[in-house]
Design a protein around this motif. Structure first.
Motif, short mmCIF file in Angstrom:
data_model
loop_
_atom_site.label_atom_id
_atom_site.label_comp_id
_atom_site.label_asym_id
_atom_site.label_seq_id
_atom_site.Cartn_x
_atom_site.Cartn_y
_atom_site.Cartn_z
N MET A 144 -1.50 -20.25 -18.17
CA MET A 144 -1.60 -18.83 -18.46
C MET A 144 -2.29 -18.11 -17.30
N SER A 145 -1.81 -16.96 -17.00
CA SER A 145 -2.40 -16.19 -15.90
C SER A 145 -3.80 -15.69 -16.28
N HIS A 146 -4.74 -15.79 -15.36
CA HIS A 146 -6.11 -15.34 -15.64
C HIS A 146 -6.14 -13.85 -16.00
N PHE A 147 -5.31 -13.07 -15.32
CA PHE A 147 -5.16 -11.65 -15.69
C PHE A 147 -3.73 -11.44 -16.19
N GLN A 148 -3.59 -10.64 -17.23
CA GLN A 148 -2.25 -10.35 -17.74
C GLN A 148 -1.44 -9.58 -16.68
N HIS A 149 -2.13 -8.63 -16.05
CA HIS A 149 -1.52 -7.89 -14.95
C HIS A 149 -2.55 -7.81 -13.82
N HIS A 150 -2.18 -8.28 -12.65
CA HIS A 150 -3.08 -8.20 -11.50
C HIS A 150 -2.43 -7.28 -10.47
N VAL A 151 -3.12 -6.18 -10.21
CA VAL A 151 -2.54 -5.05 -9.49
C VAL A 151 -3.18 -4.94 -8.11
N PHE A 152 -2.38 -4.95 -7.08
CA PHE A 152 -2.91 -4.87 -5.71
C PHE A 152 -2.39 -3.62 -5.02
N PHE A 153 -3.31 -2.77 -4.63
CA PHE A 153 -2.98 -1.58 -3.87
C PHE A 153 -3.15 -1.86 -2.38
N CYS A 154 -2.12 -1.61 -1.61
CA CYS A 154 -2.28 -1.67 -0.15
C CYS A 154 -3.12 -0.48 0.28
N LEU A 155 -4.21 -0.77 0.98
CA LEU A 155 -5.09 0.29 1.48
C LEU A 155 -5.12 0.30 3.00
N ASN A 156 -4.11 -0.29 3.59
CA ASN A 156 -4.15 -0.41 5.05
C ASN A 156 -4.10 0.95 5.74
N ARG A 157 -4.94 1.08 6.77
CA ARG A 157 -4.93 2.29 7.58
C ARG A 157 -4.52 1.95 9.00
N ARG A 158 -3.54 2.65 9.51
CA ARG A 158 -3.12 2.48 10.90
C ARG A 158 -3.49 3.75 11.64
N ASP A 159 -4.04 3.57 12.83
CA ASP A 159 -4.45 4.74 13.59
C ASP A 159 -3.54 5.00 14.78
N GLU A 160 -2.56 4.12 14.98
CA GLU A 160 -1.74 4.24 16.20
C GLU A 160 -0.45 5.02 15.97
N GLY A 161 -0.43 5.83 14.88
CA GLY A 161 0.73 6.71 14.72
C GLY A 161 1.76 6.20 13.73
N ARG A 162 1.79 4.87 13.48
CA ARG A 162 2.73 4.36 12.47
C ARG A 162 2.26 4.81 11.10
N ASP A 163 3.22 4.96 10.21
CA ASP A 163 2.89 5.36 8.86
C ASP A 163 2.06 4.27 8.18
N CYS A 164 1.27 4.64 7.19
CA CYS A 164 0.45 3.64 6.51
C CYS A 164 0.11 4.11 5.10
N CYS A 165 -0.22 3.15 4.24
CA CYS A 165 -0.52 3.51 2.84
C CYS A 165 -1.76 4.39 2.74
N ALA A 166 -2.79 4.08 3.53
CA ALA A 166 -4.01 4.89 3.46
C ALA A 166 -3.76 6.33 3.91
N CYS A 167 -2.74 6.53 4.73
CA CYS A 167 -2.38 7.90 5.15
C CYS A 167 -1.86 8.71 3.97
N HIS A 168 -1.51 8.04 2.87
CA HIS A 168 -0.94 8.71 1.70
C HIS A 168 -1.89 8.62 0.51
N ASP A 169 -3.17 8.67 0.80
CA ASP A 169 -4.16 8.79 -0.28
C ASP A 169 -4.31 7.53 -1.13
N ALA A 170 -3.96 6.38 -0.57
CA ALA A 170 -4.00 5.14 -1.35
C ALA A 170 -5.42 4.82 -1.82
N GLU A 171 -6.43 5.10 -1.00
CA GLU A 171 -7.80 4.74 -1.40
C GLU A 171 -8.24 5.52 -2.64
#
Lengths: 103, 103
Positions: free
Chosen positions: B1-28
């Motif tokens: 059995m899974s320790h958590f029924q639902h285990h949810v992972f948010f990508c919070l990566n921030r890129r500063d070199e111009g590529r798009d990133c999750c943190a650029c879209h308010d992920a935190e």
């Protein structure tokens, strides 16, 4: 179908207030080591394996911990030898490592 | 059995070199919001739901992204309304949110 065959999350949480924590047990270094090993073995990428950093997985008392999804198999580990075994047995050959599992 | 029924992972990566990133879209901010909502609904804890921060999930072009295990269901989202729908429909009632899913 799962985007990654095995998606691996290392808890890298650091606590400074005296409670035990995964980062206190070299989790950062060993996550980087696992990621490198997976890459060296040609396992990294979509349809294959992703090794991620994660915040506190809330299993501090059993740490350092890592969880492999979608199987939901949790491990603790001590050193490179344990990481090698998880990578080669579980991620490469599909055989979970009983001796390192936690419930 | 899974320790958590639902285990949810948010990508919070921030890129500063111009590529798009999750943190650029308010992920935190929206990860914190999701974690609060899960707690408010009494869903947080072993056997229930865990909302985690994660490093780059390597799906930058589809971001911001979040993945729910062990179901391995991936979502993108825009705002609190989307997070509410994921939390209430999927995590509370077990009905994944088709309109926000990515493959």
């Amino acid at each position: 179908m799962s985007h990654f065959q095995h998606h691996v999350f290392f808890c890298l949480n650091r606590r400074d207030e005296g409670r035990d924590c995964c980062a206190c047990h070299d989790a950062e270094r060993l996550q980087a080591y696992a990621k490198d090993r997976v890459k060296q073995l040609g396992l990294a990428g979509p349809g294959k394996v992703r090794v991620n950093k994660a915040g506190c997985l809330d299993r501090c008392e059993l740490g350092p911990v890592v969880v492999v999804y979608p199987e939901a198999i949790w491990y603790t580990y001590v050193d490179e030898k344990d990481i090698d075994e998880i990578v080669e047995s579980h991620l490469l050959n599909g055989r979970p490592v009983e001796r390192l599992m936690i419930e």
